[in-house]
Design a protein around this motif. Sequence first.
Motif, PDB file in Angstrom:
ATOM      1  N   ARG A  84      25.895  76.512  71.640  1.00  0.00           N
ATOM      2  CA  ARG A  84      26.584  75.358  72.296  1.00  0.00           C
ATOM      3  C   ARG A  84      26.292  74.010  71.259  1.00  0.00           C
ATOM      4  NH1 ARG A  84      28.883  75.355  77.034  1.00  0.00           N
ATOM      5  NH2 ARG A  84      28.082  73.217  77.687  1.00  0.00           N
ATOM      6  N   GLY A  95      28.348  74.287  68.283  1.00  0.00           N
ATOM      7  CA  GLY A  95      29.532  73.899  68.623  1.00  0.00           C
ATOM      8  C   GLY A  95      29.830  72.405  69.079  1.00  0.00           C
ATOM      9  N   PRO A 118      31.778  67.996  68.857  1.00  0.00           N
ATOM     10  CA  PRO A 118      32.825  69.139  68.238  1.00  0.00           C
ATOM     11  C   PRO A 118      33.512  68.595  67.127  1.00  0.00           C
ATOM     12  CG  PRO A 118      32.894  68.543  70.519  1.00  0.00           C
ATOM     13  CD  PRO A 118      32.212  67.436  69.996  1.00  0.00           C
ATOM     14  N   ARG A 148      34.797  74.077  63.877  1.00  0.00           N
ATOM     15  CA  ARG A 148      34.248  75.118  64.638  1.00  0.00           C
ATOM     16  C   ARG A 148      35.014  75.355  65.936  1.00  0.00           C
ATOM     17  NH1 ARG A 148      30.360  71.175  65.577  1.00  0.00           N
ATOM     18  NH2 ARG A 148      31.646  69.889  64.339  1.00  0.00           N
ATOM     19  N   MET A 150      35.471  77.794  69.452  1.00  0.00           N
ATOM     20  CA  MET A 150      34.441  78.633  70.141  1.00  0.00           C
ATOM     21  C   MET A 150      35.330  79.362  71.456  1.00  0.00           C
ATOM     22  SD  MET A 150      31.145  77.035  71.602  1.00  0.00           S
ATOM     23  CE  MET A 150      29.890  77.867  72.976  1.00  0.00           C
ATOM     24  N   LEU A 206      32.695  80.591  66.781  1.00  0.00           N
ATOM     25  CA  LEU A 206      31.382  80.680  67.762  1.00  0.00           C
ATOM     26  C   LEU A 206      31.715  81.422  69.059  1.00  0.00           C
ATOM     27  CD1 LEU A 206      30.357  76.901  67.607  1.00  0.00           C
ATOM     28  CD2 LEU A 206      29.412  78.851  66.239  1.00  0.00           C
ATOM     29  N   THR A 249      36.361  71.809  71.560  1.00  0.00           N
ATOM     30  CA  THR A 249      36.220  72.701  70.542  1.00  0.00           C
ATOM     31  C   THR A 249      37.430  72.865  69.446  1.00  0.00           C
ATOM     32  OG1 THR A 249      36.432  74.796  71.519  1.00  0.00           O
ATOM     33  CG2 THR A 249      34.095  73.769  71.311  1.00  0.00           C
TER      34      THR A 249
END
Lengths: 282, 288
Positions: A53, A56, A76, A80, A82, A167, B192
């Motif tokens: 995390r 991320g 973030p 990347r 997740m 990730l 993200t």
Amino acid sequence: MSPSKIRIRHVGKRFERDGAAVEALHDVSLELCANEFVTFVGASGCGKSTLLRIIGGLETLSSGEISVDGRCIDGPGIDRAMVFQHYSLYPWLTVMQNIKFCRQLKAIADTVRSDSDVEIASGRADALLNLMGLSAFEKAWPNQLSGGMQQRVAIARALMPRPEILLMDEPFGALDAQTREVMHDLIRHVHQLEKSTILFVTHDVEEAIYLGSRVVLMAPRPGRIDTVYEVPLPAERDQDMKLAPEFIALKREILARIRETSGMRTDFELLEQLTRQAPAEA
Amino acid sequence: MATLNPVAPSIAAPPSPAAAPAAVRPRVRWWVIRGTLPRPVFLMLAVAGMLLPLLLWWAWTTFGDPDPVFMPSPGAVFARILRWWSEEGLIGDIWISVYRVMAGFFASALIALPLGLYIGSYRPVQAALEPLTDFIRYMPAVAFIPLVMLWVGIDESAKVLIIFIGTFFQMVLMVAEDVRRVPMAQIEAAQTMGANRGEILKLVILPSARPALLDTLRITCGWAWTYLVVAELVAANSGLGYAILKAQRYMHTDKIFAGILLISLIGLLTDQSFRWLHRRAFPWLHKR
């Protein structure tokens, strides 16, 4: 070897819980190459999810630094992506709308410059839908899908903006064993196709060995990297390799090490005592 | 192993058709926790549940013969509603009451929705406003009547304001709670993917909370109706609540009953409209 894609240097993470300081991560250092598939295992509380995390950008670090392509991460970023264990899909959107979700975001829209970019992006959404075997479910809502299909949508959605790093935080943890095996081969296929760098957290040692080129074993209290294992298997893998002696040997080694570092020895001793007593009574 | 082999095919073979009629009809099990009920049975029970009190009421007034001032009969109340409709301007009373409730309700929704969204999303806003809201919501709305009359007078806005006071503070807290219930993974997934804060509010939190928000509106709308009588204490000369208050003064028990029943009927209709809207607006929740 190619230069490091991700460089984790002396990363520490501390936070307060009920007035006591908890050291979630202690001096974690690791280098990952581009297109590498690294898996993280360890007893609960070892900080493997926390580390993921932090990479991320969802959590901050207390000390040290993490850089991607030489640039320190700060929050973030679209480089990347997740994938979470569950509850991350948008139930009000169809499968296709979920996959295309990022296209409404300014950060992604800025990268689209021409009509042909838009066309390529649409083609990519279709391609990902096909790749994940979801073409028949384009217009379905997530809650009409099985758990495995939902995770495939989540992976497709994460891949949509072409992230260089993927990730994955126990993405198959809630799936049954058969579905999980299918997902393993799928994600390995995705890895080869997309040339992404994958960091994969799991509590399943077999999964970690089968997927990773390296397995990072972390230990708790404080969360730290204990051992990094090179997986002695070829890049091309199939399910039969899980029965290979070197696979089993590594699995045994890692499991033993997790047990040693988990601090739950008393439980095992108790269990051993019980099993020793059982035959005597029979 | 060899001994098991001949047995295996017979296990795998489908049951012969001849055996099928012998199958026992599944027993109807009503008392399973969170079990299911056939739709006709459900409807029948619902209707029975509604009619039973009515029947008891009718039986009492018919055979018990109580003083009509104490307990009017269903027939008398129904006749009263008809008379109210034909001679005493029922439609006007309904209209003005619906207007007051809806004005108060929409005014509070208009402010409570964005405010609750911010309280539920940003900690500083929560810290600054939630304790205060929690404090105010325990203040009795009825007790505000003299203050409302003092500050805004005795016209329509005073009545609307009472309903607003009665619903707004509860609504803000419920909206904030709905917003906080949006799964963190949905928000983090957007982060993200590069979403900024505004995009997360607009594209994730709001759409994700929408079904819960509509439910909150449905429930608080019901509360708004319960404040109608209170609101029409303020120098009203029309409306269902006012009619009840006036009937109370002249001991017109049948009209009190009529007013109460009409308010609950309108409330029930609003509630059902909200449920219908819920099914229409959020098909993904109702389709499997």
